[in-house]
Design a protein around this motif. Sequence first.
Motif, PDB file in Angstrom:
ATOM      1  N   LEU A  98       0.830  -1.209   0.000  1.00 45.11           N
ATOM      2  CA  LEU A  98       0.000   0.000   0.000  1.00 45.11           C
ATOM      3  C   LEU A  98       0.865   1.260   0.000  1.00 45.11           C
ATOM      4  O   LEU A  98       0.482   2.278  -0.590  1.00 45.11           O
ATOM      5  N   SER A  99       2.025   1.200   0.642  1.00 43.88           N
ATOM      6  CA  SER A  99       2.950   2.345   0.622  1.00 43.88           C
ATOM      7  C   SER A  99       3.447   2.609  -0.794  1.00 43.88           C
ATOM      8  O   SER A  99       3.562   3.760  -1.231  1.00 43.88           O
ATOM      9  N   ILE A 100       3.745   1.530  -1.512  1.00 45.66           N
ATOM     10  CA  ILE A 100       4.171   1.671  -2.914  1.00 45.66           C
ATOM     11  C   ILE A 100       3.033   2.253  -3.750  1.00 45.66           C
ATOM     12  O   ILE A 100       3.213   3.225  -4.499  1.00 45.66           O
ATOM     13  N   VAL A 101       1.858   1.662  -3.616  1.00 44.03           N
ATOM     14  CA  VAL A 101       0.689   2.063  -4.408  1.00 44.03           C
ATOM     15  C   VAL A 101       0.321   3.522  -4.161  1.00 44.03           C
ATOM     16  O   VAL A 101      -0.076   4.245  -5.088  1.00 44.03           O
ATOM     17  N   SER A 102       0.457   3.970  -2.915  1.00 47.52           N
ATOM     18  CA  SER A 102       0.038   5.334  -2.559  1.00 47.52           C
ATOM     19  C   SER A 102       0.876   6.415  -3.229  1.00 47.52           C
ATOM     20  O   SER A 102       0.514   7.597  -3.207  1.00 47.52           O
ATOM     21  N   ASN A 103       1.991   6.034  -3.857  1.00 49.50           N
ATOM     22  CA  ASN A 103       2.838   7.005  -4.553  1.00 49.50           C
ATOM     23  C   ASN A 103       2.390   7.260  -5.989  1.00 49.50           C
ATOM     24  O   ASN A 103       2.986   8.073  -6.696  1.00 49.50           O
ATOM     25  N   PHE A 128      -9.312   3.027  -7.340  1.00 46.93           N
ATOM     26  CA  PHE A 128      -9.693   2.262  -6.151  1.00 46.93           C
ATOM     27  C   PHE A 128      -8.674   1.175  -5.867  1.00 46.93           C
ATOM     28  O   PHE A 128      -8.081   0.594  -6.780  1.00 46.93           O
ATOM     29  N   VAL A 129      -8.490   0.901  -4.577  1.00 39.71           N
ATOM     30  CA  VAL A 129      -7.678  -0.228  -4.130  1.00 39.71           C
ATOM     31  C   VAL A 129      -8.618  -1.223  -3.461  1.00 39.71           C
ATOM     32  O   VAL A 129      -9.283  -0.904  -2.472  1.00 39.71           O
ATOM     33  N   PHE A 179      -3.625   5.024   5.498  1.00 44.48           N
ATOM     34  CA  PHE A 179      -3.548   5.559   4.128  1.00 44.48           C
ATOM     35  C   PHE A 179      -4.849   6.294   3.790  1.00 44.48           C
ATOM     36  O   PHE A 179      -5.641   5.834   2.958  1.00 44.48           O
ATOM     37  N   PRO A 180      -5.095   7.425   4.418  1.00 42.50           N
ATOM     38  CA  PRO A 180      -6.382   8.118   4.271  1.00 42.50           C
ATOM     39  C   PRO A 180      -6.682   8.609   2.858  1.00 42.50           C
ATOM     40  O   PRO A 180      -7.839   8.857   2.522  1.00 42.50           O
ATOM     41  N   ARG A 181      -5.672   8.724   2.002  1.00 47.44           N
ATOM     42  CA  ARG A 181      -5.900   9.237   0.646  1.00 47.44           C
ATOM     43  C   ARG A 181      -6.359   8.143  -0.320  1.00 47.44           C
ATOM     44  O   ARG A 181      -6.867   8.450  -1.403  1.00 47.44           O
ATOM     45  N   LEU A 182      -6.187   6.887   0.062  1.00 47.29           N
ATOM     46  CA  LEU A 182      -6.589   5.795  -0.820  1.00 47.29           C
ATOM     47  C   LEU A 182      -8.102   5.589  -0.780  1.00 47.29           C
ATOM     48  O   LEU A 182      -8.726   5.647   0.281  1.00 47.29           O
ATOM     49  N   LYS A 183      -8.673   5.320  -1.942  1.00 46.35           N
ATOM     50  CA  LYS A 183     -10.098   4.969  -2.021  1.00 46.35           C
ATOM     51  C   LYS A 183     -10.199   3.446  -2.000  1.00 46.35           C
ATOM     52  O   LYS A 183      -9.629   2.764  -2.861  1.00 46.35           O
ATOM     53  N   LEU A 184     -10.937   2.930  -1.019  1.00 45.88           N
ATOM     54  CA  LEU A 184     -10.962   1.490  -0.791  1.00 45.88           C
ATOM     55  C   LEU A 184     -12.219   0.835  -1.342  1.00 45.88           C
ATOM     56  O   LEU A 184     -13.314   1.394  -1.293  1.00 45.88           O
ATOM     57  N   SER A 185     -12.023  -0.374  -1.861  1.00 49.75           N
ATOM     58  CA  SER A 185     -13.126  -1.148  -2.436  1.00 49.75           C
ATOM     59  C   SER A 185     -13.170  -2.523  -1.771  1.00 49.75           C
ATOM     60  O   SER A 185     -12.133  -3.086  -1.408  1.00 49.75           O
TER      61      SER A 185
END
Length: 379
Positions: A152-157, A162-163, A188-194
Motif C-alpha cells: 500500500l505504501s508503494i501504491v500510494s505514490n 480504487f484499491v 492511508f487516508p488518501r486511498l479509495k478502498l473497495s
Amino acid sequence: MIYFQDNTIRDGMQQRAVNKSIAIKKQIIDEISRTRINSVEIGMCDSLQDLSILSEYMNILRKDQNGVVLTRLIETSIDLGAELHSKYPNTVLKLLVPISKMHIEEKLKTEKTIYFKRLERILKYSQQKELNIDIVLEDSTRADKQVLFEVLSIVSNYKIGFVTLADTVGCSTPTEYGSLFKEVRNKFPRLKLSAHCHNDLGLATANTISAIINGATQVETTFLGIGERAGNTSIEEVVAVLYKKELNETELNLKSIYKTSNKIREILEYKIPPTKPIIGSNIFVHESGIHQDGTLKNIEMYQYILPSELGIPNSTNYSISRISSKKILYQYFKNIVGSEIDVDDLIQFYRHLSKVTDKLTPEDCLELYQFRERKKWKY
C-alpha cells in the motif's frame, strides 16, 4: 456515496454450469448498462482476440460507466489495455496483485522483493501511458499485515482509482474485515478502498456492509450472488441493506436492481434457491399460523422487506398446511366447498390427516371428508 462495480460477467461467470457465451454476456451487459451501476468488470485482456471481444462489451456500456479490465503485471497486457483505452476512455485497468505469502511464493513462484520491484515497474509503465488504474490486492485477508502495508505504501505514490482489499476465499468475518478497512483507512487516508467478498462462510454481504461502515467507498458484487464456489456478494442484498438501514447514499434504486436481477436470471436460466434473500420465491411466503395471523393484522408483523419496496404488487402468500392459521384455512376451504359442509369440522379433519402425511392437499382432504360423510366413516 457508495459506488458499485458489477463482477457478474467476469468473476460471477466462473461459477460452474453458468452459460459463459459471449452472446449471453452481451445481453447481461446490456441490462446492466440500463442501471446506475458505476462500473463493470468485463474480463481480462491477454490477446488480440480478448481485445476484440472486450471492445464489443465496451460498445454496450454507457460512456459514464467504466469498463474494468482485470490485468496481470505484464507489459504486454498493459499494452493491450492501453489500446482498448485509446478507443474507449472509460476503460480502467485493474492490476491483479496477489498479496499473501502463499500466492506470491507458491502461485507466482517468486519472492517478495522481486515481486515488489515488478509492481513498481508496472505502475510506472502504466503511469507513462496515462491509463486509468485500479488495484486489487488478491487474498488480502490472509496476507501478512506488514507485507500488505508495504504494498500500500508503494501504491500510494501513484495515481490510483480504487484499491480493492479482496477476501478471495471468503475466510473473513465482519469484525475482521471491518477492522482491516479501518486500519488501512487510518494509515492511508488518501486511498479509495473497495470491498470484494466471497461467500464461503455465508458472510459475503455482512463483510461488505462492515467494509462500508469502516471506510469502503466502492463494493464489488454480482447479480444473483453468482460466483466461484459459494458465490460472491449479492448486489440485491447490499442495496437492500443500504436502503433499509439508511447506511449510505448510492445511485442505485432497489426496485430497479430487483427488476434487472430477474431479467438476468431469465437470461441465464438460473435457478435461484427459494430462500435466497430479496430474490428468492419464498421471501413473501408464510406457512405458520402465527405468522399468517400476524401479517393479516399488519403485514410488517413478520415481514421486514415489503413487496412494494421491490416494485411488485402485494404478493404475500399464505401457503396451506396443517400449521396454517385457522382463518386462512377457513377462507381457503370456504372457497372450495358448498354450504352443506361444516368447515370447522373439515379443518379439524384436515389437520388430523396431515399429521400422517404431508402429501395431502386440501382438495384431497375434501374428497376424503365427503367419502367419510357418505360412508359414515369415523376418524
